[in-house]
Design a protein around this motif. Sequence first.
Motif, PDB file in Angstrom:
ATOM      1  N   ARG A  17       0.824  -1.210   0.000  1.00 48.29           N
ATOM      2  CA  ARG A  17       0.000   0.000   0.000  1.00 48.29           C
ATOM      3  C   ARG A  17       0.857   1.259   0.000  1.00 48.29           C
ATOM      4  O   ARG A  17       1.874   1.330   0.677  1.00 48.29           O
ATOM      5  CB  ARG A  17      -0.897   0.035   1.251  1.00 48.29           C
ATOM      6  N   THR A  19       0.843   4.278   1.481  1.00 50.94           N
ATOM      7  CA  THR A  19       0.300   5.104   2.553  1.00 50.94           C
ATOM      8  C   THR A  19       0.883   6.514   2.471  1.00 50.94           C
ATOM      9  O   THR A  19       1.962   6.712   1.904  1.00 50.94           O
ATOM     10  CB  THR A  19       0.633   4.501   3.930  1.00 50.94           C
ATOM     11  N   PRO A  20       0.199   7.481   3.047  1.00 40.64           N
ATOM     12  CA  PRO A  20       0.747   8.846   3.057  1.00 40.64           C
ATOM     13  C   PRO A  20       2.130   8.912   3.718  1.00 40.64           C
ATOM     14  O   PRO A  20       3.008   9.635   3.256  1.00 40.64           O
ATOM     15  CB  PRO A  20      -0.288   9.648   3.861  1.00 40.64           C
ATOM     16  N   GLN A  21       2.318   8.128   4.778  1.00 43.37           N
ATOM     17  CA  GLN A  21       3.624   8.117   5.460  1.00 43.37           C
ATOM     18  C   GLN A  21       4.717   7.569   4.546  1.00 43.37           C
ATOM     19  O   GLN A  21       5.815   8.117   4.489  1.00 43.37           O
ATOM     20  CB  GLN A  21       3.563   7.260   6.742  1.00 43.37           C
ATOM     21  N   ARG A  22       4.426   6.510   3.815  1.00 46.45           N
ATOM     22  CA  ARG A  22       5.407   5.936   2.880  1.00 46.45           C
ATOM     23  C   ARG A  22       5.765   6.935   1.787  1.00 46.45           C
ATOM     24  O   ARG A  22       6.929   7.110   1.453  1.00 46.45           O
ATOM     25  CB  ARG A  22       4.857   4.668   2.234  1.00 46.45           C
ATOM     26  N   THR A  56       7.003   3.083  12.670  1.00 47.49           N
ATOM     27  CA  THR A  56       6.601   3.202  11.271  1.00 47.49           C
ATOM     28  C   THR A  56       7.819   3.513  10.405  1.00 47.49           C
ATOM     29  O   THR A  56       7.987   2.939   9.322  1.00 47.49           O
ATOM     30  CB  THR A  56       5.533   4.297  11.107  1.00 47.49           C
ATOM     31  N   ASN A  60       9.303   0.979   7.533  1.00 46.88           N
ATOM     32  CA  ASN A  60       9.370   1.415   6.139  1.00 46.88           C
ATOM     33  C   ASN A  60      10.800   1.459   5.622  1.00 46.88           C
ATOM     34  O   ASN A  60      11.052   1.082   4.479  1.00 46.88           O
ATOM     35  CB  ASN A  60       8.680   2.771   5.967  1.00 46.88           C
TER      36      ASN A  60
END
Length: 140
Positions: A17, A19-22, A56, A60
């Motif tokens: 996915r 994600t915004p954080q990634r 997180t 990542n």
Amino acid sequence: MLSVDMAIKALKEKKIRLTPQRLELINILSQENKHWTVEELYHILNERMPSVSITTIYNNINLFCELEIVKEIQFGESLSKYEWKKKDHYHIVCKLCGEMVDVWYPTLKEVETVAESISKFQIRSHNLQFYGVCSQCAEQ
């Protein structure tokens, strides 16, 4: 040098996915020619996304290393820095302040060949770091 589009494609191919954080972490890593600690990345990302956890970031970064989007540079067992995947190169590290600079030099494949013949290992890669004193520290 790996592009952001190529990194996103690698994640999509593995059905990971976005994600915004990634995506924000990819933006930080790809925009600056810097060698980051996880803690530095956490502080920057946490300013932009206060709900992000250091776990997180670790998860990542490990994922990005597995996908060869990011390269880990190890300094013994206690410290690692991470950089966006670029053409193979080496590093010079200041022993006083820790500044790290890239050194572009042809990969020393003959060293790997000799190591393979001596050890009977199948060498996949190697790291070479030089240590000295940067110009700023030398002036002080």
